[in-house]
Design an enzyme around this catalytic site. Structure first.
Site, short mmCIF file in Angstrom:
data_model
loop_
_atom_site.label_atom_id
_atom_site.label_comp_id
_atom_site.label_asym_id
_atom_site.label_seq_id
_atom_site.Cartn_x
_atom_site.Cartn_y
_atom_site.Cartn_z
N CYS B 115 0.80 -1.23 0.00
CA CYS B 115 0.00 0.00 0.00
C CYS B 115 0.84 1.28 0.00
O CYS B 115 0.33 2.35 -0.30
CB CYS B 115 -0.93 -0.02 1.20
SG CYS B 115 -1.90 -1.55 1.23
N HIS B 265 -3.57 6.47 1.05
CA HIS B 265 -3.91 5.13 0.58
C HIS B 265 -5.33 4.81 1.05
O HIS B 265 -5.66 4.97 2.23
CB HIS B 265 -2.91 4.11 1.17
CG HIS B 265 -3.42 2.71 1.14
ND1 HIS B 265 -3.85 2.11 -0.02
CD2 HIS B 265 -3.60 1.80 2.14
CE1 HIS B 265 -4.26 0.88 0.26
NE2 HIS B 265 -4.13 0.67 1.56
N ASN B 295 -10.05 -1.55 -1.69
CA ASN B 295 -8.63 -1.38 -1.40
C ASN B 295 -7.83 -2.19 -2.43
O ASN B 295 -7.74 -3.40 -2.34
CB ASN B 295 -8.35 -1.86 0.02
CG ASN B 295 -6.88 -1.74 0.40
OD1 ASN B 295 -6.01 -1.63 -0.46
ND2 ASN B 295 -6.60 -1.76 1.69
#
Lengths: 80, 338
Positions: B115, B265, B295
């Site tokens: 990430c 993120h 995500n």
């Protein structure tokens, strides 16, 4: 001594859409509809941030009322 | 020293739609809508069974070149961020050089981050450009984390999706480009175990040896699959990101008020909101784009950046702070001046 009103306010803020507006120190906090593992994680982070106290998930599982969490924090601060 | 500019960003989502209804059907005991209200995620997309990160990267890159911003022959460096590569070796970026028909006189390599990867990729690209080693760097992020998720792992299922993004970083600015300014980085390898796919690498080579561990009725872990300790990752984020953001702001000699937009993120909305509050960022300066893609690991920041640009949320003169954090544990932040 932690300010109970402030503590209660911080506790309420963990819930979505103001559903915990009527929460008191005697409320059973896991019975509010949006309570789940994410709420628990967030609450523990809030406590760590505000009071520099580490509470484990297991310890939180042992609490049922808001006041139980409050007393647990006070106890941990006293023994720190 | 040459400056480096983000010229354009685009992305690709693969074809298998996994919406909340689908997850609910697989886990009827689980209220995905309730969870969704917190994660902010309604849809994720999975790669097809035979589709790899290299495939997603290839499609995303071809779509990028179709926009006509740059010709393939002008690309002189290709870097690919992935943790789900096509092979142990060679690096997927080398295969992509050939598949995309890029020049053979370019550098190409993969790097393994999750990430935080996009921010690190910008750091590498800026380094290559400012040192005169490259002029036009193609930064690709591509993941198929869906392959790592255990069929019973409903928590991770609600969060992660597959995607690839493509960003062009160049030494020459154009209208709408963003100048890449200074960086802050952070790493805490002591937290590696909190977000991990344990089996399949050389330390634990035997994929298939993992055993299902349940706590009560709930799936907890299997070493063949993605494991995430939600509490540890939450704590890492909310207690470390505010300091990283402040460090990045001071490294750029500005004050927090000078930042026009923050793009973190897009892990999940609940954690983002907490990180925002603890970083003391006003809600109107905090960009969220997670509902329709989930995500997607290293692709969330470029996806959000793409939409922020497209919807004119970012305007000329704006300073945008990008911040990635997660598996490693690793984090990075940088400032982009438009």
């Amino acid at each position: 001594m932690i300010d109970t009103q402030k503590f209660l306010q911080e506790f309420k803020e963990q819930y979505v859409d103001g559903e915990a507006t009527g929460m008191t120190m005697d409320s059973e906090f896991k019975k509010f509809p949006s309570w789940d593992s994410l709420t628990a994680i967030s609450l523990l982070a809030e406590i760590k941030y505000r009071y520099n106290v580490d509470i484990e998930e297991d310890e939180l599982n042992g609490c049922s009322r808001v006041a139980d969490v409050y007393h647990l924090i006070e106890k941990k601060i006293a023994h720190a | 020293m040459h400056s480096a500019y983000i010229i354009d960003t685009t992305y690709f989502l693969p074809g298998i739609l996994v919406d909340n209804e689908k997850i609910n059907a697989e886990h009827p005991e689980w209220s995905v809508d309730k969870i969704s209200a917190k994660t902010g995620i309604e849809k994720r997309y999975y790669a097809a069974e035979n589709q790899t990160s290299g495939d997603l990267a290839y499609i995303a890159a071809e779509q990028f070149f179709e926009k006509g911003i740059i010709e393939k022959k002008e690309i002189d460096f290709l870097i690919l961020c992935t943790q789900s590569p096509d092979y142990f070796l060679p690096t997927t970026a080398c295969i992509l050089q050939d598949r995309l028909g890029l020049s053979k006189r370019i550098g190409a390599f993969d790097f393994n981050l999750g990430c935080s990867g996009f921010v690190y990729g910008l750091g590498i690209a800026k380094g290559l450009i400012s040192s005169g080693q490259a002029k036009n760097v193609l930064l690709i992020t591509a993941e198929t984390y869906s392959r790592f998720i255990h069929p019973d792992d409903k928590k991770n299922k609600t969060i992660f999706g597959d995607a690839a993004s493509v960003t062009l970083i160049s030494s020459q600015s154009v209208t709408g480009a963003g100048k890449i300014l200074n960086f802050s980085y952070g790493t805490d390898g002591s937290g590696a175990k909190h977000l991990m796919v344990k089996n399949g690498g050389l330390r634990h080579i035997e994929k298939g040896s993992g055993e299902d561990v349940y706590v009560g009725d709930e799936f907890y872990s299997n070493d063949d699959y993605l494991f995430m300790d939600g509490k540890e990752i939450f704590d890492f984020t909310v207690f470390n990101v505010p300091g990283l953001v402040n460090d990045c702001i001071s490294k750029n000699d500005i004050s927090p008020e000078d930042v026009d937009l923050y793009i973190f993120h897009q892990a999940n909305q609940f954690m983002l909101e907490r990180a925002r509050r603890m970083s003391k960022i006003p809600v109107e300066k905090f960009y969220i784009y997670i509902k329709d893609s989930g995500n997607t690991v290293s692709s969330t920041i470029p996806i959000a950046l793409h939409h922020a640009m497209e919807n004119n949320v970012i305007r000329k003169g704006n300073k945008v702070l990008l911040c990635g954090f997660g598996v490693g544990l690793s984090m990075g932040a940088t400032l982009i001046a438009y």
